[in-house]
Design a protein around this motif. Structure first.
Motif, PDB file in Angstrom:
ATOM      1  N   ALA A  59       0.836  -1.207   0.000  1.00  0.00           N
ATOM      2  CA  ALA A  59       0.000   0.000   0.000  1.00  0.00           C
ATOM      3  C   ALA A  59       0.869   1.256   0.000  1.00  0.00           C
ATOM      4  CB  ALA A  59      -0.932  -0.011   1.207  1.00  0.00           C
ATOM      5  N   LYS A  60       1.950   1.233   0.759  1.00  0.00           N
ATOM      6  CA  LYS A  60       2.838   2.394   0.795  1.00  0.00           C
ATOM      7  C   LYS A  60       3.501   2.623  -0.568  1.00  0.00           C
ATOM      8  CE  LYS A  60       5.008   1.055   4.637  1.00  0.00           C
ATOM      9  NZ  LYS A  60       5.928   1.113   5.809  1.00  0.00           N
ATOM     10  N   GLU A  61       3.815   1.532  -1.257  1.00  0.00           N
ATOM     11  CA  GLU A  61       4.389   1.663  -2.599  1.00  0.00           C
ATOM     12  C   GLU A  61       3.360   2.207  -3.582  1.00  0.00           C
ATOM     13  OE1 GLU A  61       5.862  -2.336  -3.362  1.00  0.00           O
ATOM     14  OE2 GLU A  61       7.898  -1.568  -3.090  1.00  0.00           O
ATOM     15  N   LEU A  62       2.130   1.743  -3.460  1.00  0.00           N
ATOM     16  CA  LEU A  62       1.065   2.237  -4.330  1.00  0.00           C
ATOM     17  C   LEU A  62       0.856   3.736  -4.128  1.00  0.00           C
ATOM     18  CD1 LEU A  62      -1.514  -0.669  -3.926  1.00  0.00           C
ATOM     19  CD2 LEU A  62      -0.437   0.008  -6.081  1.00  0.00           C
ATOM     20  N   TRP A  63       0.904   4.170  -2.877  1.00  0.00           N
ATOM     21  CA  TRP A  63       0.703   5.592  -2.590  1.00  0.00           C
ATOM     22  C   TRP A  63       1.758   6.446  -3.277  1.00  0.00           C
ATOM     23  CZ3 TRP A  63      -3.283   8.122  -0.490  1.00  0.00           C
ATOM     24  CH2 TRP A  63      -3.103   9.479  -0.230  1.00  0.00           C
ATOM     25  N   ARG A  64       2.986   5.980  -3.294  1.00  0.00           N
ATOM     26  CA  ARG A  64       4.082   6.761  -3.867  1.00  0.00           C
ATOM     27  C   ARG A  64       3.935   6.968  -5.370  1.00  0.00           C
ATOM     28  NH1 ARG A  64       7.273   4.090   0.197  1.00  0.00           N
ATOM     29  NH2 ARG A  64       7.784   2.356  -1.204  1.00  0.00           N
ATOM     30  N   SER A  65       3.043   6.219  -6.003  1.00  0.00           N
ATOM     31  CA  SER A  65       2.868   6.335  -7.453  1.00  0.00           C
ATOM     32  C   SER A  65       2.272   7.675  -7.867  1.00  0.00           C
ATOM     33  CB  SER A  65       1.954   5.221  -7.966  1.00  0.00           C
ATOM     34  OG  SER A  65       0.609   5.467  -7.564  1.00  0.00           O
ATOM     35  N   ASP A  66       1.527   8.322  -6.975  1.00  0.00           N
ATOM     36  CA  ASP A  66       0.860   9.591  -7.251  1.00  0.00           C
ATOM     37  C   ASP A  66      -0.252   9.459  -8.294  1.00  0.00           C
ATOM     38  OD1 ASP A  66       0.386  12.303  -6.867  1.00  0.00           O
ATOM     39  OD2 ASP A  66       1.745  12.910  -8.472  1.00  0.00           O
ATOM     40  N   ILE A  67      -0.720   8.239  -8.536  1.00  0.00           N
ATOM     41  CA  ILE A  67      -1.848   7.999  -9.444  1.00  0.00           C
ATOM     42  C   ILE A  67      -3.110   7.902  -8.597  1.00  0.00           C
ATOM     43  CG2 ILE A  67      -2.869   6.384 -11.100  1.00  0.00           C
ATOM     44  CD1 ILE A  67       0.029   5.503 -11.762  1.00  0.00           C
ATOM     45  N   ARG A  68      -4.152   8.598  -8.993  1.00  0.00           N
ATOM     46  CA  ARG A  68      -5.382   8.635  -8.201  1.00  0.00           C
ATOM     47  C   ARG A  68      -5.860   7.240  -7.814  1.00  0.00           C
ATOM     48  NH1 ARG A  68     -10.465   7.327  -9.756  1.00  0.00           N
ATOM     49  NH2 ARG A  68     -12.153   8.027  -8.393  1.00  0.00           N
ATOM     50  N   GLU A  69      -6.033   6.384  -8.789  1.00  0.00           N
ATOM     51  CA  GLU A  69      -6.585   5.047  -8.513  1.00  0.00           C
ATOM     52  C   GLU A  69      -5.635   4.192  -7.686  1.00  0.00           C
ATOM     53  OE1 GLU A  69      -8.912   6.819 -11.763  1.00  0.00           O
ATOM     54  OE2 GLU A  69      -6.768   6.702 -11.289  1.00  0.00           O
ATOM     55  N   ALA A  70      -4.332   4.348  -7.895  1.00  0.00           N
ATOM     56  CA  ALA A  70      -3.368   3.588  -7.096  1.00  0.00           C
ATOM     57  C   ALA A  70      -3.401   4.056  -5.645  1.00  0.00           C
ATOM     58  CB  ALA A  70      -1.968   3.749  -7.681  1.00  0.00           C
ATOM     59  N   ARG A  71      -3.615   5.349  -5.451  1.00  0.00           N
ATOM     60  CA  ARG A  71      -3.712   5.858  -4.076  1.00  0.00           C
ATOM     61  C   ARG A  71      -5.000   5.375  -3.399  1.00  0.00           C
ATOM     62  NH1 ARG A  71      -0.790  11.850  -3.848  1.00  0.00           N
ATOM     63  NH2 ARG A  71       1.305  10.929  -3.697  1.00  0.00           N
ATOM     64  N   LEU A  72      -6.088   5.340  -4.149  1.00  0.00           N
ATOM     65  CA  LEU A  72      -7.312   4.768  -3.581  1.00  0.00           C
ATOM     66  C   LEU A  72      -7.084   3.305  -3.216  1.00  0.00           C
ATOM     67  CD1 LEU A  72     -10.047   6.281  -5.926  1.00  0.00           C
ATOM     68  CD2 LEU A  72      -9.743   6.772  -3.501  1.00  0.00           C
ATOM     69  N   LEU A  73      -6.414   2.587  -4.097  1.00  0.00           N
ATOM     70  CA  LEU A  73      -6.122   1.174  -3.837  1.00  0.00           C
ATOM     71  C   LEU A  73      -5.231   1.034  -2.601  1.00  0.00           C
ATOM     72  CD1 LEU A  73      -6.597  -1.692  -4.902  1.00  0.00           C
ATOM     73  CD2 LEU A  73      -4.582  -1.417  -6.363  1.00  0.00           C
ATOM     74  N   ALA A  74      -4.317   1.964  -2.436  1.00  0.00           N
ATOM     75  CA  ALA A  74      -3.467   1.958  -1.239  1.00  0.00           C
ATOM     76  C   ALA A  74      -4.307   2.096   0.019  1.00  0.00           C
ATOM     77  CB  ALA A  74      -2.440   3.093  -1.319  1.00  0.00           C
ATOM     78  N   LEU A  75      -5.257   3.009  -0.010  1.00  0.00           N
ATOM     79  CA  LEU A  75      -6.109   3.235   1.156  1.00  0.00           C
ATOM     80  C   LEU A  75      -7.002   2.033   1.432  1.00  0.00           C
ATOM     81  CD1 LEU A  75      -7.077   6.938   0.393  1.00  0.00           C
ATOM     82  CD2 LEU A  75      -5.494   6.146   2.159  1.00  0.00           C
ATOM     83  N   TYR A  76      -7.471   1.375   0.389  1.00  0.00           N
ATOM     84  CA  TYR A  76      -8.353   0.217   0.553  1.00  0.00           C
ATOM     85  C   TYR A  76      -7.603  -1.040   0.996  1.00  0.00           C
ATOM     86  CZ  TYR A  76     -11.843   2.950  -2.055  1.00  0.00           C
ATOM     87  OH  TYR A  76     -12.723   3.916  -2.482  1.00  0.00           O
ATOM     88  N   THR A  77      -6.296  -1.101   0.730  1.00  0.00           N
ATOM     89  CA  THR A  77      -5.545  -2.331   1.032  1.00  0.00           C
ATOM     90  C   THR A  77      -4.518  -2.151   2.145  1.00  0.00           C
ATOM     91  OG1 THR A  77      -3.930  -1.882  -0.739  1.00  0.00           O
ATOM     92  CG2 THR A  77      -5.845  -3.244  -1.303  1.00  0.00           C
TER      93      THR A  77
END
Length: 227
Positions: A59-77
């Motif tokens: 999730a922390k790696e997804l957040w660093r992507s700065d992509i809206r959907e990846a950040r949502l996925l980070a929050l959900y996972t």
């Protein structure tokens, strides 16, 4: 095929296959920041999250992507029990959209990071301050085990920031007040009293928040439910 073993790069690559420029344009009309958006609606991101399962490091790696959907996925996972206040603060520094804030607030509430509410409310940044009141609103609904007194203790903070006229703050302050008032009979009377007081405020924003909250908190359907 994505699943629990998928890493951040694989999940982002999969999200890219779902990209929709038409949806990006539609999201912009709802005030969603779209400059780093793929145009995937939230229910579809949640479907990906259910398949990917929880993984805090990923999730922390997804957040660093700065992509809206990846950040949502980070929050959900992300794993609430592993989320630290420092991580929450770090993510809050990046908040630039009401929908990201509201999803994050649910995670922060589940993680029990209530100490951040006053800190975030004191922050002058619009979306960080919104987070504080989105957390109160979420706690009023989802934290069934909390005593009513814990929610009523936030009313002075709600009143203190009722003059913040910025759109995403005033709406969150209003949301928090209404949710506290709808929680129980014990919470209803003090919240309604505050709403009525704010409705008479000389401050335009506080007056709007109060009048809107009174309309819902004094509604017959709510009063019948709380009997």
């Amino acid at each position: 095929m994505i699943g629990p073993s998928s890493d951040a790069a694989e999940l982002i690559a999969y999200l890219q296959t779902l990209r929709s420029e038409e949806n990006v344009a539609a999201m912009a009309r709802y005030g969603i920041v779209t400059d780093r958006a793929l145009g995937i609606f939230n229910p579809d991101v949640r479907t990906v999250a259910r398949r990917a399962k929880k993984d805090h490091f990923r999730a922390k790696e997804l957040w660093r992507s700065d992509i809206r959907e990846a950040r949502l996925l980070a929050l959900y996972t992300a794993e609430p029990k592993r989320l630290t206040m420092e991580e929450a603060r770090h993510w809050a520094n990046d908040f630039n959209s009401w929908e990201i804030v509201d999803c994050a607030a649910d995670l922060f509430v589940e993680a029990g990071l209530d100490e951040l509410i006053r800190e975030f409310a004191a922050d002058e940044r619009e979306f960080v301050r919104r987070t504080a009141f989105a957390m109160i609103a979420g706690a009023a609904v989802h934290r069934k085990e909390d005593p009513d007194a814990a929610l009523l203790a936030w009313l002075p903070l709600i009143e203190a920031h009722s003059g913040d006229s910025r759109n995403f703050v005033r709406k969150a302050v209003n949301w928090a007040l209404r949710n506290v008032g709808k929680r129980s009979r014990t919470c209803h009377a003090p919240a309604l009293a505050l709403a009525k007081s704010m409705a008479e405020s000389p401050d335009k924003t506080a007056r709007w928040i109060g009048k809107d909250a009174v309309r819902e908190l004094a509604g017959e359907n709510l009063l019948a439910r709380l009997k």
